[in-house]
Scaffold this motif. Structure first.
Motif, PDB file in Angstrom:
ATOM      1  N   VAL A  59       6.719  13.776  13.707  1.00  0.00           N
ATOM      2  CA  VAL A  59       6.339  12.202  13.036  1.00  0.00           C
ATOM      3  C   VAL A  59       6.639  12.167  12.018  1.00  0.00           C
ATOM      4  CG1 VAL A  59       5.453   9.944  13.247  1.00  0.00           C
ATOM      5  CG2 VAL A  59       5.312  11.436  15.622  1.00  0.00           C
ATOM      6  N   GLN A  60       6.099  12.608  11.488  1.00  0.00           N
ATOM      7  CA  GLN A  60       5.766  12.685  10.304  1.00  0.00           C
ATOM      8  C   GLN A  60       6.656  13.456   9.113  1.00  0.00           C
ATOM      9  OE1 GLN A  60       1.731  12.157   8.956  1.00  0.00           O
ATOM     10  NE2 GLN A  60       1.550  10.056  10.485  1.00  0.00           N
ATOM     11  N   GLY A  61       7.604  14.066  10.227  1.00  0.00           N
ATOM     12  CA  GLY A  61       7.973  14.658   8.878  1.00  0.00           C
ATOM     13  C   GLY A  61       7.869  15.921   8.188  1.00  0.00           C
ATOM     14  N   ILE A  62       6.839  16.875   8.174  1.00  0.00           N
ATOM     15  CA  ILE A  62       5.640  17.109   7.435  1.00  0.00           C
ATOM     16  C   ILE A  62       5.669  18.373   7.585  1.00  0.00           C
ATOM     17  CG2 ILE A  62       5.185  15.801   5.582  1.00  0.00           C
ATOM     18  CD1 ILE A  62       3.138  15.030   6.379  1.00  0.00           C
ATOM     19  N   ARG A 122       7.050   6.433  11.896  1.00  0.00           N
ATOM     20  CA  ARG A 122       6.853   7.409  10.545  1.00  0.00           C
ATOM     21  C   ARG A 122       5.705   6.689  10.143  1.00  0.00           C
ATOM     22  NH1 ARG A 122      11.562   9.917   8.350  1.00  0.00           N
ATOM     23  NH2 ARG A 122      11.005  10.954  10.254  1.00  0.00           N
ATOM     24  N   GLN A 123       5.471   5.240   9.174  1.00  0.00           N
ATOM     25  CA  GLN A 123       5.424   4.088   8.707  1.00  0.00           C
ATOM     26  C   GLN A 123       4.279   3.928   8.981  1.00  0.00           C
ATOM     27  OE1 GLN A 123       7.418   1.234   6.247  1.00  0.00           O
ATOM     28  NE2 GLN A 123       8.612   2.843   5.323  1.00  0.00           N
ATOM     29  N   ILE A 126      -8.558  -6.631  -3.452  1.00  0.00           N
ATOM     30  CA  ILE A 126      -9.736  -4.944  -3.754  1.00  0.00           C
ATOM     31  C   ILE A 126     -10.166  -5.131  -4.693  1.00  0.00           C
ATOM     32  CG2 ILE A 126      -9.611  -3.393  -1.590  1.00  0.00           C
ATOM     33  CD1 ILE A 126      -7.063  -2.012  -3.915  1.00  0.00           C
ATOM     34  N   MET A 144       1.568   6.418 -14.569  1.00  0.00           N
ATOM     35  CA  MET A 144       2.803   5.977 -13.350  1.00  0.00           C
ATOM     36  C   MET A 144       4.013   5.688 -13.802  1.00  0.00           C
ATOM     37  SD  MET A 144       1.290   1.969 -12.164  1.00  0.00           S
ATOM     38  CE  MET A 144      -0.332   1.884 -10.584  1.00  0.00           C
ATOM     39  N   LYS A 157      -6.728   4.280   5.886  1.00  0.00           N
ATOM     40  CA  LYS A 157      -7.260   4.486   4.550  1.00  0.00           C
ATOM     41  C   LYS A 157      -7.384   3.197   3.925  1.00  0.00           C
ATOM     42  CE  LYS A 157      -5.463   9.270   4.022  1.00  0.00           C
ATOM     43  NZ  LYS A 157      -4.216   9.839   3.403  1.00  0.00           N
ATOM     44  N   ASN A 207      -6.978   1.820   1.131  1.00  0.00           N
ATOM     45  CA  ASN A 207      -5.630   2.880   0.476  1.00  0.00           C
ATOM     46  C   ASN A 207      -5.816   1.927  -1.043  1.00  0.00           C
ATOM     47  OD1 ASN A 207      -5.022   5.192   1.296  1.00  0.00           O
ATOM     48  ND2 ASN A 207      -3.286   4.344   2.272  1.00  0.00           N
ATOM     49  N   GLN A 208      -5.777   2.824  -2.266  1.00  0.00           N
ATOM     50  CA  GLN A 208      -4.882   2.325  -3.051  1.00  0.00           C
ATOM     51  C   GLN A 208      -4.920   3.342  -4.029  1.00  0.00           C
ATOM     52  OE1 GLN A 208      -9.555   1.397  -4.442  1.00  0.00           O
ATOM     53  NE2 GLN A 208      -8.591   1.263  -6.430  1.00  0.00           N
ATOM     54  N   ASN A 209      -2.848   3.546  -2.925  1.00  0.00           N
ATOM     55  CA  ASN A 209      -2.170   4.770  -3.716  1.00  0.00           C
ATOM     56  C   ASN A 209      -1.139   3.887  -4.409  1.00  0.00           C
ATOM     57  OD1 ASN A 209      -2.343   4.104  -1.558  1.00  0.00           O
ATOM     58  ND2 ASN A 209      -0.088   5.414  -1.059  1.00  0.00           N
ATOM     59  N   ILE A 210      -1.573   3.865  -5.586  1.00  0.00           N
ATOM     60  CA  ILE A 210      -0.558   2.771  -6.298  1.00  0.00           C
ATOM     61  C   ILE A 210       0.417   3.674  -7.369  1.00  0.00           C
ATOM     62  CG2 ILE A 210      -0.845   1.280  -8.554  1.00  0.00           C
ATOM     63  CD1 ILE A 210      -3.198   0.335  -8.023  1.00  0.00           C
ATOM     64  N   PRO A 268       4.000   0.683  -3.770  1.00  0.00           N
ATOM     65  CA  PRO A 268       3.503  -0.553  -4.965  1.00  0.00           C
ATOM     66  C   PRO A 268       4.051  -0.941  -6.300  1.00  0.00           C
ATOM     67  CG  PRO A 268       2.031   1.748  -5.188  1.00  0.00           C
ATOM     68  CD  PRO A 268       3.106   1.486  -4.340  1.00  0.00           C
ATOM     69  N   GLN A 299      10.624  12.686   4.734  1.00  0.00           N
ATOM     70  CA  GLN A 299      11.928  13.795   5.140  1.00  0.00           C
ATOM     71  C   GLN A 299      12.097  13.326   6.635  1.00  0.00           C
ATOM     72  OE1 GLN A 299       8.900  17.743   4.664  1.00  0.00           O
ATOM     73  NE2 GLN A 299       9.790  18.007   3.117  1.00  0.00           N
ATOM     74  N   ASN A 300      13.261  13.957   6.441  1.00  0.00           N
ATOM     75  CA  ASN A 300      13.974  13.234   7.554  1.00  0.00           C
ATOM     76  C   ASN A 300      12.976  14.397   9.150  1.00  0.00           C
ATOM     77  OD1 ASN A 300      14.709  11.218   6.427  1.00  0.00           O
ATOM     78  ND2 ASN A 300      16.249  12.086   6.186  1.00  0.00           N
ATOM     79  N   ILE A 301      13.141  14.087   9.908  1.00  0.00           N
ATOM     80  CA  ILE A 301      12.616  14.515  11.378  1.00  0.00           C
ATOM     81  C   ILE A 301      14.015  15.047  11.050  1.00  0.00           C
ATOM     82  CG2 ILE A 301      11.758  14.044  14.253  1.00  0.00           C
ATOM     83  CD1 ILE A 301      10.650  12.293  13.122  1.00  0.00           C
ATOM     84  N   LYS A 355      -4.875   4.861 -14.612  1.00  0.00           N
ATOM     85  CA  LYS A 355      -3.758   5.110 -13.182  1.00  0.00           C
ATOM     86  C   LYS A 355      -2.963   4.641 -13.856  1.00  0.00           C
ATOM     87  CE  LYS A 355      -4.874   5.329  -8.889  1.00  0.00           C
ATOM     88  NZ  LYS A 355      -5.452   4.696  -8.421  1.00  0.00           N
ATOM     89  N   THR A 413       1.555   6.881   9.001  1.00  0.00           N
ATOM     90  CA  THR A 413       0.742   7.578   8.236  1.00  0.00           C
ATOM     91  C   THR A 413      -0.221   5.966   7.456  1.00  0.00           C
ATOM     92  OG1 THR A 413       3.172   7.672   7.240  1.00  0.00           O
ATOM     93  CG2 THR A 413       1.241   7.385   5.183  1.00  0.00           C
ATOM     94  N   LEU A 414      -0.500   5.052   7.864  1.00  0.00           N
ATOM     95  CA  LEU A 414      -1.628   4.305   7.411  1.00  0.00           C
ATOM     96  C   LEU A 414      -2.264   3.998   8.368  1.00  0.00           C
ATOM     97  CD1 LEU A 414       0.376   2.960   5.520  1.00  0.00           C
ATOM     98  CD2 LEU A 414      -0.597   0.169   6.502  1.00  0.00           C
ATOM     99  N   THR A 417       0.631  -1.352  -0.145  1.00  0.00           N
ATOM    100  CA  THR A 417       0.480  -0.326  -0.385  1.00  0.00           C
ATOM    101  C   THR A 417       0.617   1.453   0.130  1.00  0.00           C
ATOM    102  OG1 THR A 417      -1.468  -1.327   1.284  1.00  0.00           O
ATOM    103  CG2 THR A 417      -1.965   0.883   1.207  1.00  0.00           C
ATOM    104  N   LEU A 418       1.785   1.584   1.282  1.00  0.00           N
ATOM    105  CA  LEU A 418       3.145   2.481   0.919  1.00  0.00           C
ATOM    106  C   LEU A 418       3.859   1.928  -0.467  1.00  0.00           C
ATOM    107  CD1 LEU A 418       2.152   2.540   3.819  1.00  0.00           C
ATOM    108  CD2 LEU A 418       4.217   2.835   4.465  1.00  0.00           C
ATOM    109  N   GLN A 441      -3.623  -6.599  -2.332  1.00  0.00           N
ATOM    110  CA  GLN A 441      -4.394  -5.724  -1.227  1.00  0.00           C
ATOM    111  C   GLN A 441      -6.037  -6.032  -1.431  1.00  0.00           C
ATOM    112  OE1 GLN A 441      -3.654  -2.100  -2.570  1.00  0.00           O
ATOM    113  NE2 GLN A 441      -1.449  -2.217  -2.876  1.00  0.00           N
TER     114      GLN A 441
END
Lengths: 244, 244
Positions: free
Chosen positions: B189-192, B159-160, A192, A206, B239, B241-244, A166, A242-244, A202, B163-164, A163-164, A190
């Motif tokens: 935590v997410q660095g943004i 962090r990862q 789905i 890519m 989420k 998620n389907q962030n392909i 693909p 992005q690093n902390i 989509k 995100t989920l 998911t994170l 996944q």
DNA sequence: GCAAAAGTGTTAGAAGTACACCCATGA
DNA sequence: TCATGGGTGTACTTCTAACACTTTTGC
């Protein structure tokens, strides 16, 4: 066994492949288990770790002994160390025989790895009398130790990781693949269903999926276009860094 | 040491807290290390595992001994088993003394856990002569073993995971918190960086963030509203998620 | 020509992004 | 009254979801 092993720590590998319909797992026979029950004695490929190798190296060694493959992306995903992992006495007996150990093993913590492979990759000659076979996840027999649990957690882990990121899933496909193959892999992993039209849109966005001119051949319907995967330069297909 | 330990496997806990600006880690002194160097000898809280406890239980035990906390969400995130983990001889010496072992330990595989805590939670009396302190991640001293690496991988793992599943992060906050506190936690935590206005819109859509009538008191600017976290019934804040 | 799977456009709603000013409070 | 941080509206863009018909191929 030539090398000193650590009798308390092992690695186990969940090698996942895709046969076009389902995820398959590579399982091996516990050769040397005495064969009391010729229908059973299956397990995940694994090994006690040698004292001179890292965990990742041990996992790579198991994979290489089993399939001849090297440089495969093996992902550590979880350690399993329940006190009842060896509750089936025949599993302990097998372990002690197989590794020629002279004392009773009461407990093993195993570090589980998973890897995504093309199911049609030619397996080289297997060392150590392994007898390996791809088995659809839905048809798995009862495996030794807690290996059935490990398989299910591996699949869940792959689902989350993909998911994170693909791009992991392309390891399941041949170098050239059709949009339908890619879609079915994603749907399966996944869990789905994807709209066909939206899926075409989509993949068109890519950057790492390259359409080829080449098409399927010899099918009795319209031939599908082939695509190729090219891993992006910066490996961060992952959202949000992005690093902390 | 009352109970039999497994001299090859340990757990280590990366307890993370948030001080309003940075993530902090709870580190402890290697008490009984001989104090050759009074400035150093810090490490993550951890322990060899007892033969009668599961990995998760061992991690909970360490946490309880250290902080008195129970029923905390401890997440296993990775096993560390490099052959050079004990390369600093004083680390081995400490281990053998601390656990009253009568033979030399050459190698330990550790299962690392992480947990998110309110930094102001009262620590109960510490057992075993532990001396614990919260330390900002940026100011960590050199820790024993490979514990500095473990901390950094823990942060990456959090962090990862967050995100989920962003609901994990509420463990870092007090029961009542302001929108700004929540925002800073997420940013850190997410660095943004997050847009303030859009962030307010977002929390308004989160069913698990409940606005209260109560406001800050005694601040020399407009008082901020407090919010409360209520864990949703079905834990799927993840989420689809389907962030392909 | 027909069975079988591949491929294609449009639209409406939701979610995310960018941006600048007024508000409440204690000192 | 001012310094400080809290809080808000609006327009625009992007993503997502739903939907049905035409194309190519081997037999």
């Amino acid at each position: 066994m030539d090398l000193a092993v650590n009798p308390y720590v092992s690695v186990d590998c969940v090698l996942l492949g895709f046969d076009g319909e389902q995820l398959n797992v590579l399982i091996v026979r516990q050769s040397g288990a005495g064969g009391e029950d010729s229908t059973g004695n299956y397990k995940l490929p694994g090994s006690l770790i040698y004292m001179n190798e890292n965990l990742d190296e041990a996992a790579q060694r198991v994979l290489k002994q089993l399939t001849g493959l090297v440089q495969v992306n093996m992902m550590q995903f979880k350690a399993f160390g329940g006190i009842d992992r060896l509750q089936n006495p025949s599993d302990s007996v097998w372990l002690e025989r197989f590794h020629h150990l002279d004392h009773h093993i009461e407990r093993i913590v195993t570090i589980a790895y998973t890897s995504l492979l093309r199911i049609d990759r030619k397996m080289e000659k297997l060392e150590g009398g392994y007898e390996a076979q791809w088995t659809p996840i839905g048809d798995l027999p009862k495996l030794a130790f807690d290996h059935n649990d490990i398989v299910h957690e591996a699949v869940e882990s792959v689902r989350q990781k993909s998911t994170l990121d693909p791009t992991l899933l392309f390891d399941l496909l041949p170098r050239k693949f059709t949009a339908a193959q890619l879609r079915v892999v994603m749907e399966t992993v996944q869990g789905i269903a994807l709209d066909v039209k939206n899926f075409h849109k989509k993949i068109a966005t890519m950057p790492y999926v390259i359409p080829l001119e080449e098409k399927e051949d010899g099918v009795n319907h319209r031939a599908a276009r082939y695509y190729q995967f090219r891993r992006p330069r910066n490996k961060k297909c992952v959202k949000n860094n992005q690093n902390i």
